[in-house]
Write a protein that holds these residues in place. Structure first.
Motif, PDB file in Angstrom:
ATOM      1  N   HIS A 174      20.535  12.517 -30.489  1.00 58.74           N
ATOM      2  CA  HIS A 174      21.091  12.170 -31.799  1.00 58.74           C
ATOM      3  C   HIS A 174      22.342  12.989 -32.095  1.00 58.74           C
ATOM      4  O   HIS A 174      23.351  12.471 -32.601  1.00 58.74           O
ATOM      5  CB  HIS A 174      20.031  12.384 -32.881  1.00 58.74           C
TER       6      HIS A 174
ATOM      7  N   ASP B  83      23.679  -2.382 -39.408  1.00 62.95           N
ATOM      8  CA  ASP B  83      22.865  -1.170 -39.318  1.00 62.95           C
ATOM      9  C   ASP B  83      22.233  -1.017 -37.923  1.00 62.95           C
ATOM     10  O   ASP B  83      22.163   0.095 -37.371  1.00 62.95           O
ATOM     11  CB  ASP B  83      21.763  -1.203 -40.379  1.00 62.95           C
TER      12      ASP B  83
ATOM     13  N   HIS C  31      23.028   2.159 -35.522  1.00 66.16           N
ATOM     14  CA  HIS C  31      21.927   3.062 -35.171  1.00 66.16           C
ATOM     15  C   HIS C  31      21.693   3.117 -33.659  1.00 66.16           C
ATOM     16  O   HIS C  31      21.663   4.205 -33.065  1.00 66.16           O
ATOM     17  CB  HIS C  31      20.652   2.599 -35.896  1.00 66.16           C
TER      18      HIS C  31
END
Length: 682
Positions: free
Chosen positions: A94, A219, A223
């Motif tokens: 991440h 989205d 993501h």
């Protein structure tokens, strides 16, 4: 558990764990931990590849490359499983994705694509080509390197342990470059797999986000693209590090230091080049529109480095400084006295006015001596000891002496500035009379500038170095048995053992000692028989030694094994000229044989012995005047005693047994029969 046991099982357990990672889901904490391990190990591998002094110091690199590639692919599979299943792949992925993408998907994809292109097309492609060429040339050069090691071993420059070590290094080098050629394919395949896995994550994540998680397309794209690019980056960064390490390993050349020392030393070895480079950087400041501060900083730094670089010392001054730095031992020290006490097996002493022969700029005598060692090895099968060449103030001017174990074995003349002309009709040329030392031919030493005139007069012209080398070669041939020491026999035996271990193990030390083998080989060399075919000699000795340990019997067995080769030495034009004994005389000589501590001898009166020698000499001399090279043939039991009789009579007629000439393919021609001894006795 001991440290050795842990090291022994760590790698197998790790490889099994990597395989399980591809099947068993990992929690995000373990994934983060393994990603950190992957990056750290890749960084350590890169640093180690920079600090090794030669590629073989990091011989485990190809295997490590495979394990790390497999580990990285297992991490990709585990990360892909978490991304597609949970939409989360841990904090490390991440963080990498957020930092690189920075809110812009296009920038993230471009950066990731550039990293893949740099790795696959630039670094990996180049390393793969270098590894392929390196493996090919290393394998092609392997036979030559092995032959060079054998030549150094046979010449006495290295011993057997050093030769084994060098052979192991050559084999390890070939295996290493062959493994690197295959290992570079892993890196290339890993780069391709990373692209495919990233595309799967993008497409699969986008589909799962929309169809299963009910996310909006934008989205879902943001993501999963962040996670996919983050996963690709944490894989591509260690992959890039290993690709660079692969390139560094396969492009390393033969240097004595690590990469940092080598680069610093070689880039800074030329002060003038640094000055020109710094000046050029400063000169760029005058170009309109270019920023001046960067070039001023870079140019000034290069000039400052150039001022700190020392000028290289000339080779002559460096050699003189090194010679002065060597602390010479005291003349009275044990080392000096032991060195002076040592007696060289073979020595060439030159008068003071002949030292120009050993000067590399004006003579090639030393090169010819080295070539003679190889010639004697091929001709006689012995390792000729190194020839110590030195000047001797006690020798008369223009003379030389050849010594064996400190005793003069031959001497001759080699006046400076002259060549030896051999032939007739030389009275018109200036010079002094001389004799060719090997064949005793009369000649004249004439000035070197008149060698063309000497050749025009029909003479054979020989330079000084050739005269000395020819004389030295003849001395070595006639004294080969004295030059064959116990250590030489051991070296020859070890050489045979490498290719025919059973032959050596059967012969020594169970049946014969090295000393007994040495005596047999010396006896064969005394009779002019080469001992190159040691395998057949040892096989014959093994069979005869099981029956008797008598020296003469062992010599005859060894000669019998080489019979055709011995007979071929005296054959000319497919014809072998033979002198035989009268059957009645031969029978009488066989009956006269008596054993003794020094070998069998013929118990005959002096008049009969003199008659045999005289008769054989007369026939042999008549044959030699016709250009023939005759031998005397007799029964095997009689050969050695008869040879000793002829040698004692100062007549070197070669004596061969019937069994030795029976295997010859040459046509046997009898030119005379020795029978006067029997007739005189009657």
């Amino acid at each position: 558990m001991k440290k050795q046991s842990i090291s022994k099982f760590a790698v197998p357990v790790g490889v099994v764990g990597i395989i399980l990672m591809m099947v068993v889901p990992l929690p995000t904490f373990l994934l983060d931990l393994f990603i950190a391990v992957n990056i750290t190990v890749a960084l350590l591998t890169l640093l180690i590849s920079m600090f090794v002094q030669k590629p073989l110091d990091f011989a485990v690199f190809p295997a490590l490359l495979l394990v790390m590639t497999l580990f990285r692919l297992a991490l990709n599979i585990s990360a892909t499983r978490l991304v597609l299943r949970d939409g989360d792949a841990g904090k490390v992925i991440h963080a990498f994705g957020s930092f690189v993408v920075g809110g812009n998907l296009v920038i993230g994809l471009v950066i990731f694509s550039i990293l893949v292109i740099v790795q696959m097309i630039v670094v990996t492609k180049g390393a793969e080509r270098v590894a392929e060429v390196g493996a090919r040339f290393t394998l092609d050069a392997m036979p030559g390197k092995q032959m060079a090691i054998d030549a150094d071993l046979n010449a006495g420059l290295i011993d057997e342990p050093q030769a084994k070590k060098r052979r192991a290094e050559v084999a390890a080098e070939a295996e290493f470059y062959g493994a690197m050629d295959g290992g570079s394919k892993f890196v290339k395949g890993d780069a391709v797999a990373a692209i495919i896995i990233t595309l799967i994550n993008l497409v699969g994540g986008f589909a799962i986000g929309i169809l299963q998680a009910g996310m909006a397309p934008v989205d879902a794209m943001n993501h999963y693209s962040m996670l996919s690019i983050g996963d690709g980056l944490v894989s591509q960064i260690p992959a890039l590090l290993l690709s660079v390490a692969t390139g560094l390993i396969v492009t390393r050349s033969a240097t004595s230091g690590d990469m940092g020392q080598t680069v610093t030393a070689q880039l800074g070895q030329n002060k003038l080049a640094l000055r020109i480079g710094g000046g050029a950087a400063l000169a760029l400041c005058i170009i309109p529109g270019l920023p001046k501060l960067p070039f001023l900083l870079v140019g000034g730094a290069v000039l400052a480095i150039a001022q700190r670089v020392k000028e290289p010392e000339p080779e002559e001054e460096k050699a003189t400084a090194e010679a002065e730095a060597v602390e010479l031992p005291s003349p009275d020290s044990p080392e000096s006295l032991i060195g002076e006490m040592r007696i060289d097996p073979l020595e060439l002493a030159l008068a003071p006015d002949l030292v120009d022969l050993v000067d590399a700029s004006s003579g090639d005598l030393l090169d010819r001596v080295r070539a003679l060692r190889r010639k004697m090895a091929m001709e006689l099968g012995i390792i000729m000891p190194p020839v110590r060449t030195r000047d001797d103030l006690d020798l008369p001017l223009s003379s030389y002496a050849i010594r064996i174990s400190g005793v003069d074995a031959g001497a001759g003349q080699a006046p400076p500035g002259a060549v030896l002309a051999i032939g007739e009709g030389l009275h018109a040329l200036p010079g002094r009379a001389g004799v060719e030392p090997v064949f005793g031919l009369a000649g004249k030493w004439v000035p070197a500038e008149l060698h063309y005139q000497a050749e025009l007069s029909g003479a054979t012209v020989v330079d000084r170095a050739s005269v000395i080398i020819t004389h030295l070669a003849e001395i070595v041939r006639t004294n080969a048995s004295r030059l064959l020491g116990r250590e030489d026999v051991r070296a020859l035996t070890e050489m045979v053992k490498r290719t025919h271990p059973v032959v050596v193990e059967e012969l020594t030390p169970g049946l014969l000692s090295l000393g007994q083998i040495q005596k047999v080989l010396q006896a064969m060399l005394d009779e002019g028989v080469p001992i190159r075919d040691l395998v057949r000699i040892f096989e014959a000795l093994s069979l005869r030694a099981k029956v008797t340990g008598d020296h003469d019997s062992l010599v005859e067995a060894a000669r019998g094994a080489l019979g055709p080769a011995i007979a071929a030495q005296y054959a000319s034009g497919g014809r072998l000229t033979v002198i035989t004994l009268d059957p009645m005389l031969e029978q009488g000589l066989l009956e006269s044989l008596r054993p003794s501590d020094t070998g069998a001898f013929m118990a005959i009166d002096g008049m009969r012995a003199e008659a045999i020698v005289s008769e054989a000499s007369r026939i042999a001399e008549a044959a030699e005047q016709q250009g023939l090279n005759p031998i005397l043939a007799c029964s095997p039991q009689l050969r050695l005693p008869l040879m000793r009789l002829l040698r004692a009579g100062s007549r070197r007629v070669q004596v061969l047994s019937y069994s030795e000439i029976s295997g010859s393919t040459a046509q046997i021609e009898t030119i005379g029969v020795v029978n006067g001894a029997y007739a005189g006795a009657a």
